[in-house]
Design a protein around this motif. Structure first.
Motif, PDB file in Angstrom:
ATOM      1  N   ARG A   1      46.001  29.575  50.251  1.00  0.00           N
ATOM      2  CA  ARG A   1      44.990  30.208  51.092  1.00  0.00           C
ATOM      3  C   ARG A   1      43.615  29.867  50.529  1.00  0.00           C
ATOM      4  O   ARG A   1      43.469  29.615  49.332  1.00  0.00           O
ATOM      5  CB  ARG A   1      45.159  31.731  51.122  1.00  0.00           C
ATOM      6  N   ARG A   2      42.619  29.934  51.383  1.00  0.00           N
ATOM      7  CA  ARG A   2      41.253  29.658  50.947  1.00  0.00           C
ATOM      8  C   ARG A   2      40.281  30.495  51.757  1.00  0.00           C
ATOM      9  O   ARG A   2      40.451  30.665  52.970  1.00  0.00           O
ATOM     10  CB  ARG A   2      40.958  28.184  51.109  1.00  0.00           C
ATOM     11  N   VAL A   3      39.240  31.018  51.092  1.00  0.00           N
ATOM     12  CA  VAL A   3      38.186  31.744  51.771  1.00  0.00           C
ATOM     13  C   VAL A   3      36.875  31.510  51.023  1.00  0.00           C
ATOM     14  O   VAL A   3      36.858  31.433  49.795  1.00  0.00           O
ATOM     15  CB  VAL A   3      38.514  33.257  51.862  1.00  0.00           C
ATOM     16  N   GLY A   4      35.778  31.358  51.746  1.00  0.00           N
ATOM     17  CA  GLY A   4      34.468  31.233  51.136  1.00  0.00           C
ATOM     18  C   GLY A   4      33.911  32.606  50.787  1.00  0.00           C
ATOM     19  O   GLY A   4      34.021  33.555  51.578  1.00  0.00           O
ATOM     20  N   VAL A   5      33.318  32.735  49.591  1.00  0.00           N
ATOM     21  CA  VAL A   5      32.809  34.031  49.138  1.00  0.00           C
ATOM     22  C   VAL A   5      31.440  33.844  48.490  1.00  0.00           C
ATOM     23  O   VAL A   5      31.050  32.745  48.093  1.00  0.00           O
ATOM     24  CB  VAL A   5      33.767  34.706  48.141  1.00  0.00           C
ATOM     25  N   GLN A   6      30.746  34.973  48.371  1.00  0.00           N
ATOM     26  CA  GLN A   6      29.506  35.057  47.606  1.00  0.00           C
ATOM     27  C   GLN A   6      29.669  36.217  46.641  1.00  0.00           C
ATOM     28  O   GLN A   6      29.869  37.355  47.054  1.00  0.00           O
ATOM     29  CB  GLN A   6      28.310  35.276  48.537  1.00  0.00           C
ATOM     30  N   LEU A   7      29.615  35.927  45.332  1.00  0.00           N
ATOM     31  CA  LEU A   7      29.912  36.933  44.321  1.00  0.00           C
ATOM     32  C   LEU A   7      28.666  37.734  43.959  1.00  0.00           C
ATOM     33  O   LEU A   7      27.583  37.169  43.758  1.00  0.00           O
ATOM     34  CB  LEU A   7      30.477  36.264  43.061  1.00  0.00           C
ATOM     35  N   ASP A   8      28.839  39.024  43.837  1.00  0.00           N
ATOM     36  CA  ASP A   8      27.740  39.898  43.443  1.00  0.00           C
ATOM     37  C   ASP A   8      27.373  39.634  41.979  1.00  0.00           C
ATOM     38  O   ASP A   8      28.240  39.362  41.142  1.00  0.00           O
ATOM     39  CB  ASP A   8      28.163  41.361  43.615  1.00  0.00           C
ATOM     40  N   GLY A   9      26.085  39.696  41.664  1.00  0.00           N
ATOM     41  CA  GLY A   9      25.639  39.498  40.296  1.00  0.00           C
ATOM     42  C   GLY A   9      25.802  40.762  39.470  1.00  0.00           C
ATOM     43  O   GLY A   9      25.626  41.878  39.981  1.00  0.00           O
ATOM     44  N   PRO A  10      26.118  40.644  38.174  1.00  0.00           N
ATOM     45  CA  PRO A  10      26.295  41.817  37.320  1.00  0.00           C
ATOM     46  C   PRO A  10      24.965  42.276  36.722  1.00  0.00           C
ATOM     47  O   PRO A  10      23.961  41.574  36.791  1.00  0.00           O
ATOM     48  CB  PRO A  10      27.220  41.291  36.220  1.00  0.00           C
TER      49      PRO A  10
ATOM     50  N   LEU B   1      32.103  41.411  46.049  1.00  0.00           N
ATOM     51  CA  LEU B   1      31.383  40.421  46.834  1.00  0.00           C
ATOM     52  C   LEU B   1      29.965  40.918  47.103  1.00  0.00           C
ATOM     53  O   LEU B   1      29.695  42.126  47.108  1.00  0.00           O
ATOM     54  CB  LEU B   1      32.110  40.158  48.150  1.00  0.00           C
ATOM     55  N   ALA B   2      29.044  39.969  47.277  1.00  0.00           N
ATOM     56  CA  ALA B   2      27.652  40.328  47.532  1.00  0.00           C
ATOM     57  C   ALA B   2      27.517  41.003  48.896  1.00  0.00           C
ATOM     58  O   ALA B   2      28.378  40.869  49.786  1.00  0.00           O
ATOM     59  CB  ALA B   2      26.782  39.071  47.472  1.00  0.00           C
ATOM     60  N   GLU B   3      26.428  41.750  49.029  1.00  0.00           N
ATOM     61  CA  GLU B   3      26.092  42.429  50.287  1.00  0.00           C
ATOM     62  C   GLU B   3      27.193  43.379  50.745  1.00  0.00           C
ATOM     63  O   GLU B   3      27.469  43.498  51.947  1.00  0.00           O
ATOM     64  CB  GLU B   3      25.761  41.401  51.386  1.00  0.00           C
ATOM     65  N   ALA B   4      27.824  44.026  49.758  1.00  0.00           N
ATOM     66  CA  ALA B   4      28.835  45.053  50.045  1.00  0.00           C
ATOM     67  C   ALA B   4      29.931  44.550  50.971  1.00  0.00           C
ATOM     68  O   ALA B   4      30.420  45.261  51.849  1.00  0.00           O
ATOM     69  CB  ALA B   4      28.178  46.305  50.624  1.00  0.00           C
ATOM     70  N   ALA B   5      30.339  43.292  50.748  1.00  0.00           N
ATOM     71  CA  ALA B   5      31.343  42.679  51.621  1.00  0.00           C
ATOM     72  C   ALA B   5      32.763  42.951  51.155  1.00  0.00           C
ATOM     73  O   ALA B   5      33.705  42.356  51.693  1.00  0.00           O
ATOM     74  CB  ALA B   5      31.097  41.172  51.705  1.00  0.00           C
ATOM     75  N   GLY B   6      32.939  43.792  50.154  1.00  0.00           N
ATOM     76  CA  GLY B   6      34.279  44.132  49.693  1.00  0.00           C
ATOM     77  C   GLY B   6      34.636  43.420  48.406  1.00  0.00           C
ATOM     78  O   GLY B   6      33.768  43.088  47.589  1.00  0.00           O
ATOM     79  N   SER B   7      35.937  43.161  48.212  1.00  0.00           N
ATOM     80  CA  SER B   7      36.441  42.579  46.970  1.00  0.00           C
ATOM     81  C   SER B   7      37.053  41.205  47.240  1.00  0.00           C
ATOM     82  O   SER B   7      37.299  40.825  48.392  1.00  0.00           O
ATOM     83  CB  SER B   7      37.501  43.488  46.352  1.00  0.00           C
ATOM     84  N   LEU B   8      37.332  40.484  46.144  1.00  0.00           N
ATOM     85  CA  LEU B   8      37.995  39.191  46.271  1.00  0.00           C
ATOM     86  C   LEU B   8      39.338  39.324  46.967  1.00  0.00           C
ATOM     87  O   LEU B   8      39.675  38.539  47.854  1.00  0.00           O
ATOM     88  CB  LEU B   8      38.187  38.573  44.882  1.00  0.00           C
TER      89      LEU B   8
END
Length: 485
Positions: A290-299, A250-257
């Motif tokens: 289940r559902r959660v909003g995320v922002q994915l880190d760019g490669p 996840l973006a901004e070091a928010a962890g993993s999916l």
């Protein structure tokens, strides 16, 4: 089916069928009319070539099976077909172009469209004399990778939030001859050359953005879980549902999916129809959502790090209380741009993804119905041109197959067949006890093709439906000929 003509006589009415989970505007015009609609605008550099393509498509639609000798009984016509596939200016893209243009134009009409994408292997390993084939499978096979995007228009929703749709056609298709990666290739070198992953969602580059009032939703399996397909969809105003496979950051070091999902509460339950495969019978799976909003880190890509992908929902679909004997309970993690604020919205996301099996049905139509792997053509470029024709024939076959799943007790099929065709079926097989409803019409047609119609035998398959339709058309032509004498 639909409005069609036999030697100047018109049968049927321009109705549409509702086929249970899948409805469609019929494409079962007579072969010559269908071929002219699908191939008559092909730009092959010479009008005579285009007319030859129409003739070939007519014969292949009337006699599916993939081999030219089977489709052409006349030796001169067969030789002309072989010459056609060896000519310059004839190729996969040019043959398919009119169909793709027609499909994309239809998808620009107001409505919701699922663009379902997948790859299948076309195996010609048993043709050692065929030149220039690609390397497929584990490296030991020879053939092509056929990458297809099937467009389906959503017409309605069931109470279980499953879509009903009309088959619009192929939105995109590529036929590739893959080669082994160079030995010793580094990751940087691999990222700089054209790669298989780059074809996913690639059709949107040429199709452009959907107009206002038209919603395109890209649906793909785990093979499409790359950064680029999601980025392409966002750039072109296309929504997406992609089954997650990668362990993404996840973006901004928010962890993993997975860590994000572990914190998400259960929204509720739903059901998913699981098809039979791998020795496991079909079943209705009860799933928790289940559902959660995320922002994915760019490669990282050549040129630097890519920007994050924002405004994405992650939906988990996990089977609970799986029946005894189920080796692998259903478990999907779906990345989507669609809204997921309510349970109903999440259930619709799951329903759209579950409709991905429609493209698997298309591949069956292409292989089992159109016989795409049966050809004996001796060069890969000639095979590719034949594959393009059969790819459109398979869309035609898909419509026939879906009629086998029609709403069984209604009568749209009878209105479309017309009284003359029904009279022929009744004369040959006798009147059905409960009238010419949708189920009886398609089963009677398949019986002409060899379907046994046992009580516990299920609905007919590709080949018996098509053989029966071909025989019924021949009977209709004979009837029309007698009427003209």
């Amino acid at each position: 089916m639909g409005v069609y003509w036999v030697r100047g006589r018109c049968y049927g009415t321009p109705n549409r069928f509702r086929t249970g989970q899948l409805m469609y505007r019929t494409t079962l015009h007579p072969p010559a009319q269908w071929a002219q609609l699908e191939c008559g605008l092909a730009a092959l550099g010479d009008r005579r070539r285009t007319q030859r393509l129409v003739t070939i498509a007519t014969h292949l639609a009337a006699s599916p099976g993939g081999t030219l000798p089977q489709a052409f009984q006349d030796w001169a016509e067969l030789k002309a077909a072989y010459r056609f596939f060896g000519q310059r200016g004839v190729g996969f893209e040019r043959i398919l172009a009119p169909h793709l243009a027609r499909t994309r134009a239809a998808c620009r009409q107001p409505g919701e469209y699922l663009i379902i994408e997948d790859t299948t292997l076309l195996d010609y390993s048993g043709r050692p004399a065929t030149e220039n084939l690609g390397v497929i499978g584990d490296g030991g096979g020879r053939g092509f990778e056929l990458h297809s995007a099937l467009a389906v228009r959503v017409e309605a929703w069931t109470l279980e939030q499953r879509p009903e749709g009309t088959v619009t056609g192929l939105f995109g298709q590529e036929c590739r001859t893959p080669r082994p990666a160079p030995k010793g290739e580094t990751r940087r070198e691999r990222l700089r050359r054209p790669r298989k992953s780059q074809i996913w969602a690639g059709a949107f580059k040429s199709a452009g953005r959907p107009p206002e009032g038209s919603q395109w939703i890209y649906v793909a399996d785990r093979e499409s879980d790359f950064y680029e397909p999601m980025q392409l969809c966002q750039q072109h105003g296309v929504d997406f549902i992609i089954r997650s496979y990668q362990g993404r950051r996840l973006a901004e070091a928010a962890g993993s999916l997975q860590a994000a999902l572990d914190r998400a509460p259960v929204m509720g339950q739903s059901t998913v129809e699981v098809r039979a495969r791998g020795g496991q019978p079909a079943r209705t799976a009860i799933v928790e959502l289940r559902r959660v909003g995320v922002q994915l880190d760019g490669p990282w890509r050549p040129g630097g790090w890519q920007p994050p992908l924002a405004q994405i929902n992650l939906v988990e679909v996990r089977e609970v209380s799986a029946p005894a004997g189920v080796k692998e309970p259903l478990h999907w993690k779906l990345l989507t741009s669609l809204p997921c604020a309510t349970l109903a919205q999440v259930r619709r996301v799951v329903g759209r993804y579950a409709a991905r099996w429609w493209i698997e049905e298309y591949h069956k139509a292409l292989k089992s119905g159109a016989g795409v792997e049966e050809s004996q053509l001796a060069r890969a470029d000639r095979l590719e041109s034949l594959i393009a024709v059969l790819a459109v024939v398979a869309v035609r076959l898909l419509s026939a197959k879906m009629l086998a799943r029609a709403k069984p007790e209604t009568f749209e099929a009878a209105a479309s067949f017309g009284p003359e065709m029904l009279a022929l079926l009744e004369q040959k097989l006798g009147p059905p006890k409960d009238g010419w409803n949708n189920r009886n019409v398609i089963i009677a047609t398949a019986r002409l093709g060899g379907f046994l119609a046992r009580k516990q035998g299920g609905l007919p398959g590709w080949q018996t439906i098509w053989r029966g339709w071909q025989r019924l058309m021949g009977m209709g032509e004979g009837l029309a000929t007698l009427h003209h004498k």
